[in-house]
Design a protein around this motif. Structure first.
Motif, PDB file in Angstrom:
ATOM      1  N   THR A 146       0.847  -1.198   0.000  1.00 19.49           N
ATOM      2  CA  THR A 146       0.000   0.000   0.000  1.00 19.49           C
ATOM      3  C   THR A 146       0.879   1.243   0.000  1.00 19.49           C
ATOM      4  O   THR A 146       2.008   1.224   0.505  1.00 19.49           O
ATOM      5  CB  THR A 146      -1.008   0.106   1.182  1.00 19.49           C
ATOM      6  N   GLN A 147       0.359   2.311  -0.572  1.00 14.09           N
ATOM      7  CA  GLN A 147       1.101   3.569  -0.645  1.00 14.09           C
ATOM      8  C   GLN A 147       1.389   4.134   0.738  1.00 14.09           C
ATOM      9  O   GLN A 147       2.431   4.725   0.971  1.00 14.09           O
ATOM     10  CB  GLN A 147       0.343   4.589  -1.480  1.00 14.09           C
ATOM     11  N   GLU A 148       0.467   3.944   1.672  1.00 17.61           N
ATOM     12  CA  GLU A 148       0.663   4.475   3.024  1.00 17.61           C
ATOM     13  C   GLU A 148       1.897   3.852   3.678  1.00 17.61           C
ATOM     14  O   GLU A 148       2.739   4.557   4.239  1.00 17.61           O
ATOM     15  CB  GLU A 148      -0.579   4.194   3.876  1.00 17.61           C
ATOM     16  N   VAL A 149       2.032   2.543   3.583  1.00 20.42           N
ATOM     17  CA  VAL A 149       3.185   1.863   4.174  1.00 20.42           C
ATOM     18  C   VAL A 149       4.465   2.271   3.446  1.00 20.42           C
ATOM     19  O   VAL A 149       5.497   2.537   4.078  1.00 20.42           O
ATOM     20  CB  VAL A 149       2.999   0.326   4.144  1.00 20.42           C
ATOM     21  N   ILE A 150       4.404   2.351   2.127  1.00 21.80           N
ATOM     22  CA  ILE A 150       5.593   2.721   1.358  1.00 21.80           C
ATOM     23  C   ILE A 150       6.035   4.144   1.690  1.00 21.80           C
ATOM     24  O   ILE A 150       7.232   4.415   1.808  1.00 21.80           O
ATOM     25  CB  ILE A 150       5.334   2.559  -0.151  1.00 21.80           C
ATOM     26  N   SER A 151       5.101   5.050   1.875  1.00 26.23           N
ATOM     27  CA  SER A 151       5.495   6.422   2.196  1.00 26.23           C
ATOM     28  C   SER A 151       6.177   6.489   3.563  1.00 26.23           C
ATOM     29  O   SER A 151       7.061   7.317   3.770  1.00 26.23           O
ATOM     30  CB  SER A 151       4.300   7.376   2.120  1.00 26.23           C
ATOM     31  N   ARG A 152       5.798   5.610   4.481  1.00 20.77           N
ATOM     32  CA  ARG A 152       6.452   5.579   5.794  1.00 20.77           C
ATOM     33  C   ARG A 152       7.804   4.895   5.748  1.00 20.77           C
ATOM     34  O   ARG A 152       8.736   5.310   6.428  1.00 20.77           O
ATOM     35  CB  ARG A 152       5.558   4.850   6.811  1.00 20.77           C
ATOM     36  N   LEU A 153       7.939   3.824   4.969  1.00 18.05           N
ATOM     37  CA  LEU A 153       9.143   2.991   5.005  1.00 18.05           C
ATOM     38  C   LEU A 153       9.993   3.048   3.738  1.00 18.05           C
ATOM     39  O   LEU A 153      11.011   2.366   3.658  1.00 18.05           O
ATOM     40  CB  LEU A 153       8.742   1.528   5.255  1.00 18.05           C
ATOM     41  N   GLY A 154       9.585   3.824   2.750  1.00 19.76           N
ATOM     42  CA  GLY A 154      10.253   3.831   1.452  1.00 19.76           C
ATOM     43  C   GLY A 154      11.750   4.071   1.517  1.00 19.76           C
ATOM     44  O   GLY A 154      12.534   3.375   0.857  1.00 19.76           O
ATOM     45  N   THR A 155      12.185   5.026   2.304  1.00 23.60           N
ATOM     46  CA  THR A 155      13.612   5.340   2.398  1.00 23.60           C
ATOM     47  C   THR A 155      14.396   4.151   2.935  1.00 23.60           C
ATOM     48  O   THR A 155      15.440   3.777   2.386  1.00 23.60           O
ATOM     49  CB  THR A 155      13.832   6.572   3.296  1.00 23.60           C
ATOM     50  N   ALA A 156      13.892   3.532   3.985  1.00 26.52           N
ATOM     51  CA  ALA A 156      14.576   2.369   4.560  1.00 26.52           C
ATOM     52  C   ALA A 156      14.557   1.184   3.592  1.00 26.52           C
ATOM     53  O   ALA A 156      15.547   0.444   3.483  1.00 26.52           O
ATOM     54  CB  ALA A 156      13.920   1.971   5.882  1.00 26.52           C
TER      55      ALA A 156
ATOM     56  N   ASP B 187      12.986  -2.441  -4.654  1.00 22.87           N
ATOM     57  CA  ASP B 187      12.746  -1.356  -5.604  1.00 22.87           C
ATOM     58  C   ASP B 187      11.313  -0.877  -5.453  1.00 22.87           C
ATOM     59  O   ASP B 187      10.395  -1.676  -5.219  1.00 22.87           O
ATOM     60  CB  ASP B 187      12.958  -1.836  -7.044  1.00 22.87           C
ATOM     61  N   LEU B 188      11.125   0.421  -5.594  1.00 22.92           N
ATOM     62  CA  LEU B 188       9.796   1.031  -5.565  1.00 22.92           C
ATOM     63  C   LEU B 188       9.538   1.589  -6.964  1.00 22.92           C
ATOM     64  O   LEU B 188       9.706   2.768  -7.217  1.00 22.92           O
ATOM     65  CB  LEU B 188       9.753   2.170  -4.533  1.00 22.92           C
ATOM     66  N   PRO B 189       9.127   0.726  -7.910  1.00 26.59           N
ATOM     67  CA  PRO B 189       9.092   1.116  -9.319  1.00 26.59           C
ATOM     68  C   PRO B 189       8.072   2.176  -9.704  1.00 26.59           C
ATOM     69  O   PRO B 189       8.339   2.999 -10.539  1.00 26.59           O
ATOM     70  CB  PRO B 189       8.822  -0.192 -10.052  1.00 26.59           C
ATOM     71  N   THR B 190       6.899   2.166  -9.149  1.00 25.92           N
ATOM     72  CA  THR B 190       5.863   3.132  -9.506  1.00 25.92           C
ATOM     73  C   THR B 190       5.003   3.410  -8.297  1.00 25.92           C
ATOM     74  O   THR B 190       5.118   2.747  -7.269  1.00 25.92           O
ATOM     75  CB  THR B 190       4.956   2.600 -10.640  1.00 25.92           C
ATOM     76  N   VAL B 191       4.107   4.343  -8.436  1.00 23.69           N
ATOM     77  CA  VAL B 191       3.217   4.695  -7.338  1.00 23.69           C
ATOM     78  C   VAL B 191       1.975   3.813  -7.402  1.00 23.69           C
ATOM     79  O   VAL B 191       0.885   4.266  -7.724  1.00 23.69           O
ATOM     80  CB  VAL B 191       2.836   6.192  -7.420  1.00 23.69           C
ATOM     81  N   THR B 192       2.153   2.522  -7.132  1.00 18.98           N
ATOM     82  CA  THR B 192       1.031   1.584  -7.200  1.00 18.98           C
ATOM     83  C   THR B 192       0.762   0.899  -5.870  1.00 18.98           C
ATOM     84  O   THR B 192      -0.245   0.220  -5.740  1.00 18.98           O
ATOM     85  CB  THR B 192       1.304   0.476  -8.236  1.00 18.98           C
ATOM     86  N   GLY B 193       1.680   1.031  -4.928  1.00 20.05           N
ATOM     87  CA  GLY B 193       1.537   0.307  -3.674  1.00 20.05           C
ATOM     88  C   GLY B 193       2.314  -0.993  -3.656  1.00 20.05           C
ATOM     89  O   GLY B 193       2.400  -1.656  -2.630  1.00 20.05           O
ATOM     90  N   TRP B 194       2.891  -1.381  -4.794  1.00 20.94           N
ATOM     91  CA  TRP B 194       3.688  -2.603  -4.897  1.00 20.94           C
ATOM     92  C   TRP B 194       5.171  -2.269  -4.757  1.00 20.94           C
ATOM     93  O   TRP B 194       5.615  -1.214  -5.191  1.00 20.94           O
ATOM     94  CB  TRP B 194       3.480  -3.267  -6.260  1.00 20.94           C
ATOM     95  N   VAL B 195       5.921  -3.200  -4.168  1.00 21.34           N
ATOM     96  CA  VAL B 195       7.382  -3.113  -4.137  1.00 21.34           C
ATOM     97  C   VAL B 195       7.939  -4.394  -4.740  1.00 21.34           C
ATOM     98  O   VAL B 195       7.278  -5.430  -4.727  1.00 21.34           O
ATOM     99  CB  VAL B 195       7.939  -2.903  -2.707  1.00 21.34           C
TER     100      VAL B 195
END
Length: 149
Positions: free
Chosen positions: A57-67, A75-83
């Motif tokens: 989900t985008q919410e989790v990625i926005s919190r943990l994306g840097t780490a 990899d965080l390829p696009t703004v879809t919520g998938w990694v």
């Protein structure tokens, strides 16, 4: 675990690792590949050897994306919520296990009805956008064949 010594695929290792989790193995909504679903919602895709996709989900990625990106394995390829997680070692499988645990918490539909994945995974988007679709080409050919001369 080096690739030369492995006799089982990473997809099989992933499926086996989550056998006792509340996940069901199924065919990926965006073929080819296998998936793991939580009450009908696909949260893990295994399209090709050495790569897993997890719906965080985008919410989790926005919190943990840097780490996640700092790990060098995600990899965080696009703004879809998938990694996307590269699978080369046992450590990568443990990382995947942690991410799937987060995905379950972020996507748990509770006791609601079965549902399908709402966002397209990044690998499918990349492959779909990389050239003309065969299906589209066939439709054009059929239209031309049915057009009066």
């Amino acid at each position: 675990m080096s690739p030369g010594h492995r006799t089982i695929s990473y997809a099989d290792l992933v499926i086996d690792r989550f056998r006792d989790w509340p996940l069901t193995e199924c065919r990926a909504d965006c073929p080819p590949g296998r998936a793991l679903a939580l009450r009908g919602l696909q949260i893990v895709h295994l399209h090709r050897e050495g790569l897993a996709e997890v719906l965080l989900t985008q919410e989790v990625i926005s919190r943990l994306g840097t780490a996640l990106t700092a790990s060098g394995r995600v990899d965080l390829p696009t703004v879809t919520g998938w990694v996307q997680v590269r699978l080369d070692t046992d450590g990568d499988l443990f990382l995947l296990q942690s991410l799937v645990s987060l995905a379950i918490q972020a996507n748990d539909p509770g006791t609601g009805p079965l549902r399908r994945t709402i966002t397209t995974c990044p690998l499918y988007v990349t492959e779909r956008d990389s050239g003309p679709s065969r299906r589209r080409h066939r439709r054009v050919v059929r239209r031309r064949a049915n057009t009066p001369a």
